[in-house]
Design an enzyme around this catalytic site. Sequence first.
Site, PDB file in Angstrom:
ATOM      1  N   CYS A  30       0.841  -1.206   0.000  1.00 30.18           N
ATOM      2  CA  CYS A  30       0.000   0.000   0.000  1.00 30.18           C
ATOM      3  C   CYS A  30       0.879   1.261   0.000  1.00 30.18           C
ATOM      4  CB  CYS A  30      -0.998  -0.037   1.153  1.00 30.18           C
ATOM      5  SG  CYS A  30      -2.370   1.149   0.980  1.00 30.18           S
ATOM      6  N   HIS A  60      -3.584  -5.451   0.350  1.00 29.10           N
ATOM      7  CA  HIS A  60      -3.056  -5.791   1.676  1.00 29.10           C
ATOM      8  C   HIS A  60      -3.067  -7.298   1.898  1.00 29.10           C
ATOM      9  CE1 HIS A  60      -2.675  -1.826   3.669  1.00 29.10           C
ATOM     10  NE2 HIS A  60      -3.640  -1.464   2.840  1.00 29.10           N
ATOM     11  N   GLU A 119      -1.725  -8.797   4.245  1.00 29.93           N
ATOM     12  CA  GLU A 119      -1.747  -9.030   5.698  1.00 29.93           C
ATOM     13  C   GLU A 119      -3.133  -8.872   6.312  1.00 29.93           C
ATOM     14  OE1 GLU A 119      -1.086  -4.521   5.633  1.00 29.93           O
ATOM     15  OE2 GLU A 119      -1.066  -6.250   4.284  1.00 29.93           O
TER      16      GLU A 119
END
Length: 263
Positions: free
Chosen positions: A111, A201, A203
């Site tokens: 990001c 993302h 994660e």
Amino acid sequence: MTPHECGMITRMEDISPRPLAIIKLGETFDTLRERRGDFEHWMAAGLGNTRLPVVVLDPRRGDTLPRPAEISGAIVSGSHAMVSHREPWSEATGAWLAQLVASRTPVLGICFGHQLLAHALGGEAGDHPGGMEIGTVEVELTPEAAADPLMHDLPPRFDAHVVHRQSALRLPAGAVRLAGNDFERTQAFRIGENAWGVQFHPEFDADIMRGYVDHLAEPLRAEGVDPAALRDRVAGTATAARLLGRFAHIAEEHDAAAHPGRS
């Protein structure tokens, strides 16, 4: 290994395995952090069972960024800051990323980290003309991804979590675009041999993504977006999540190549 402990080693490049650095450039919302932890915890969990020690460094608080030879790789986090604001800590981290790329040290920017990597290597980061992209979206690989070390055998389309207002508007010279979608042309790219940026993302899990939609509900409504509909479309993103473990493996191989015969 902590940043303080790293500073006590005279020649950290002689230590095997060398640490994998998580570069923390922001934090999540307080309510989400209290319940689920922060960016660095989510990224570390996504690395899986890596043999590499993990160190978290935050240049915003004055942590010294290591020389490329001292680490096996670096993951650069997202942030609620904006690359286009060119904060001193952001610009300094960008210059360091350029050193990593030049040294072929593995890098994964997520990001904000994705946008900063593009900016640092001569591209451009700034406001996306379409505004915010948020929620679970479909990402489509480019043909070039078939030969990419990080993405080579992923399915041609997969779901990923996103939340961003800025983008890598222009990639650096020589960069290879690896993925995109109808809203965001560059969801992933590679520059050099071992450096990647992903706008999405890997994660985030579904619970974290719903937390972002809930927290941003009012501004989304002000922009004419129905947060309840977005929340209902949040789904699992197992394919995107695999990228963190894959990157850890690339960093392990990079470290092993620097210390042949040692484990």
